[in-house]
Write an enzyme that holds these catalytic residues in place. Structure first.
Site, PDB file in Angstrom:
ATOM      1  N   LYS A   1     -31.781 -23.841  17.707  1.00  0.00           N
ATOM      2  CA  LYS A   1     -31.866 -23.790  16.246  1.00  0.00           C
ATOM      3  C   LYS A   1     -33.188 -23.153  15.831  1.00  0.00           C
ATOM      4  O   LYS A   1     -34.217 -23.340  16.483  1.00  0.00           O
ATOM      5  CB  LYS A   1     -31.761 -25.211  15.685  1.00  0.00           C
ATOM      6  CG  LYS A   1     -31.722 -25.309  14.167  1.00  0.00           C
ATOM      7  CD  LYS A   1     -31.547 -26.771  13.747  1.00  0.00           C
ATOM      8  CE  LYS A   1     -31.559 -26.943  12.253  1.00  0.00           C
ATOM      9  NZ  LYS A   1     -31.364 -28.374  11.855  1.00  0.00           N
TER      10      LYS A   1
ATOM     11  N   SER B   1     -28.294 -28.898   8.193  1.00  0.00           N
ATOM     12  CA  SER B   1     -29.125 -27.722   8.339  1.00  0.00           C
ATOM     13  C   SER B   1     -28.858 -26.941   9.624  1.00  0.00           C
ATOM     14  O   SER B   1     -29.359 -25.827   9.777  1.00  0.00           O
ATOM     15  CB  SER B   1     -30.609 -28.133   8.294  1.00  0.00           C
ATOM     16  OG  SER B   1     -30.957 -28.967   9.387  1.00  0.00           O
TER      17      SER B   1
ATOM     18  N   SER C   1     -27.843 -33.304   9.610  1.00  0.00           N
ATOM     19  CA  SER C   1     -27.875 -31.866   9.877  1.00  0.00           C
ATOM     20  C   SER C   1     -27.154 -31.424  11.140  1.00  0.00           C
ATOM     21  O   SER C   1     -26.957 -30.227  11.346  1.00  0.00           O
ATOM     22  CB  SER C   1     -29.329 -31.378   9.929  1.00  0.00           C
ATOM     23  OG  SER C   1     -29.907 -31.443   8.646  1.00  0.00           O
TER      24      SER C   1
END
Length: 482
Positions: free
Chosen positions: A74, A151, A175
């Site tokens: 990520k 996210s 997330s």
């Protein structure tokens, strides 16, 4: 070769590498071809570092459970010297880390071949991934008019589209679980402190943030969690010890459980009919598996709304700290931040030290209330989100009133009223892809258990996956994308 790549999860690909049937280079070729073909429509993969990946293969990969499998980090956290990051922000574009995080070191030791990063909203704020630094929104491969979530929205889109079989994510308010629900994937949030956070951070967002993974199969999630399990030295929290491993839990049938079914919010308000239907169907499935299923009895004083106000203040302060640490005293160019982030900074300015400690105290008190609720059942089943995936732009990060963006009418909390609850309490929770609506959009079902009961939750999830497998539905999307 592409067919082999797309027909296997990460565990299956690792077995093919171990047997010599495929090579790590060939798998990396497949992943990069998939990025070139599909990523332009999704905007999910950034910061490609093919050279780093090839060099790792040439140097000899460690012998681990995922040796040779392509992997994406990520674009937030998972700090690694070889992988610059934007942290989802134009302010932090191409930032270079001076150290490798413990999480990254463990992922590398597992034999994974990291070759890039996936998109994130700015500093991880929000349930959608539409940060300006990427030049446009990240889209859902099931239907690009919709968000892939946030996210870890880039990770969700990349895994659902078959770019990689599994990807790193992180979860401070849902997330991992929000994109899992939005993209038809598995998203497991372990008990607080189960995974390492250092050395760059002692805790994230008051101890509410933790890393995780987006996968298509539960066995990949279990093996990835085992590969990185255990807090790093000096961690401020320590989880209850596990009796075995996540992978062992997959093969351990759960005992008969008391299931509390909640096809509504934890405040008792209705959710979208698709989400309520997903929960009701799951209740019938669990009943057929021998579990005792009853409607949840919600206490009047649970105080979810008050908790979310406290959560929002803590996140605002954490966001301000991140921005301040980058600026180092230099003036801020506000145009380099999204509106929501500017709003978080303004919100943080109104939070005194005493206010912050009060917010932390509210989070802790809420955790005790949730712990009490889960003494009345073994597992709480809700939707993951209160509605199917939102349309792109619905939660665009423009609102500079941070509290309104999070808790106001039509805001984030209304859309995602479940996931942050378990970041606040620290309890383990998982989103499973158990329902698709009439528009063929995924609708996740959320299961949560008491603090430390990660293995019991994994065992139950494995029983559900065996009884209601989702792989074939996921593969329909992968095949459709070509």
């Amino acid at each position: 070769m592409q067919d082999i790549y797309l027909e296997n999860d990460a565990t299956g690909l690792a077995a093919l590498v171990a047997s010599g049937e495929v090579s790590p280079d060939a798998l990396l070729d497949c992943a990069l071809e998939r990025v070139a073909a599909i990523n332009p429509a999704l905007n999910a993969v950034v910061m490609l570092r093919e050279g780093v990946a090839r060099e790792a293969i040439r140097a000899g990969l460690p012998g681990g459970p995922f040796t040779g499998v392509p992997f994406l980090l990520k674009d937030l956290g998972a700090e690694a010297i070889a992988f610059p990051t934007n942290n989802g922000s134009a302010l932090m574009r191409d930032s270079v880390h001076r150290y490798d995080s413990e999480l990254y070191l463990r992922l590398r030791a597992a034999g994974l071949v990291s070759f890039g990063r996936t998109t994130s909203p700015e500093l991880g704020i929000g349930p959608v991934t539409e940060a300006q630094v990427y030049g446009g929104p990240t889209r859902n491969p099931w239907n690009t008019d919709y968000t892939s979530g946030g996210s870890s929205g880039g990770a969700g889109a990349a895994v659902a589209a078959g770019i990689v079989p599994a990807a790193h994510g992180s979860d401070g308010g849902g997330s991992v679980r929000i994109p899992a629900s939005s993209c038809g994937l598995v998203g497991f949030k372990p008990t607080r402190a189960r995974l390492p956070e250092g050395p760059g951070a002692g805790e994230g967002w008051g101890g509410m943030a933790i890393d995780g993974f987006l996968t298509r199969s539960l066995r990949d999630t279990a093996a990835l969690l085992d590969a990185v399990n255990g807090p790093d030295l000096g961690a401020p929290y320590f989880p209850p010890p596990m009796r075995g491993t996540f992978v062992q839990a997959l093969a351990t049938p759960p005992r008969k459980l008391r299931v509390a079914l909640c096809p509504m919010t934890l405040s008792g308000t209705p959710v979208h009919a698709d989400c309520a239907e997903a929960v009701e169907k799951t209740g019938l499935l669990l009943e057929s598996l021998g579990h005792a299923v009853e409607p949840v009895k919600l206490p009047a004083d649970l105080g979810v709304e008050e908790m979310m106000v406290a959560w929002t203040r803590i996140v605002a302060c954490g966001t301000a700290l991140s921005v301040r640490s980058v600026l180092g005293g230099t003036p801020l160019d506000r145009d380099l931040l999204d509106g929501v982030t500017r709003g978080a900074l303004a919100c943080a300015e109104q939070v005194s030290g005493a206010d912050y400690l009060q917010a932390i105290g509210e989070i802790h008190a809420f955790g005790r209330r949730m712990a009490h609720l889960l003494t009345q059942c073994d597992v709480l089943v809700t939707p993951t989100l209160a509605a199917p995936p939102a349309r792109v732009g619905q939660h665009k990060p423009e609102n500079e009133d941070f509290m309104d963006y999070r808790t106001g009418p039509g805001g984030v909390f209304e859309y995602s009223p479940f996931t942050a609850v378990f970041n606040a309490s620290g309890q383990p929770a998982v989103s499973l892809p158990l329902h698709w609506n009439a528009a063929e959009l995924p609708v996740g079902v959320h299961l949560a258990m008491p603090f430390g009961e990660d293995e019991a939750l994994m065992s139950l999830a494995a029983q559900i996956e065996a009884a209601a497998p989702w792989w074939d539905t996921q593969q329909q999307l992968v095949a459709r994308l070509g």
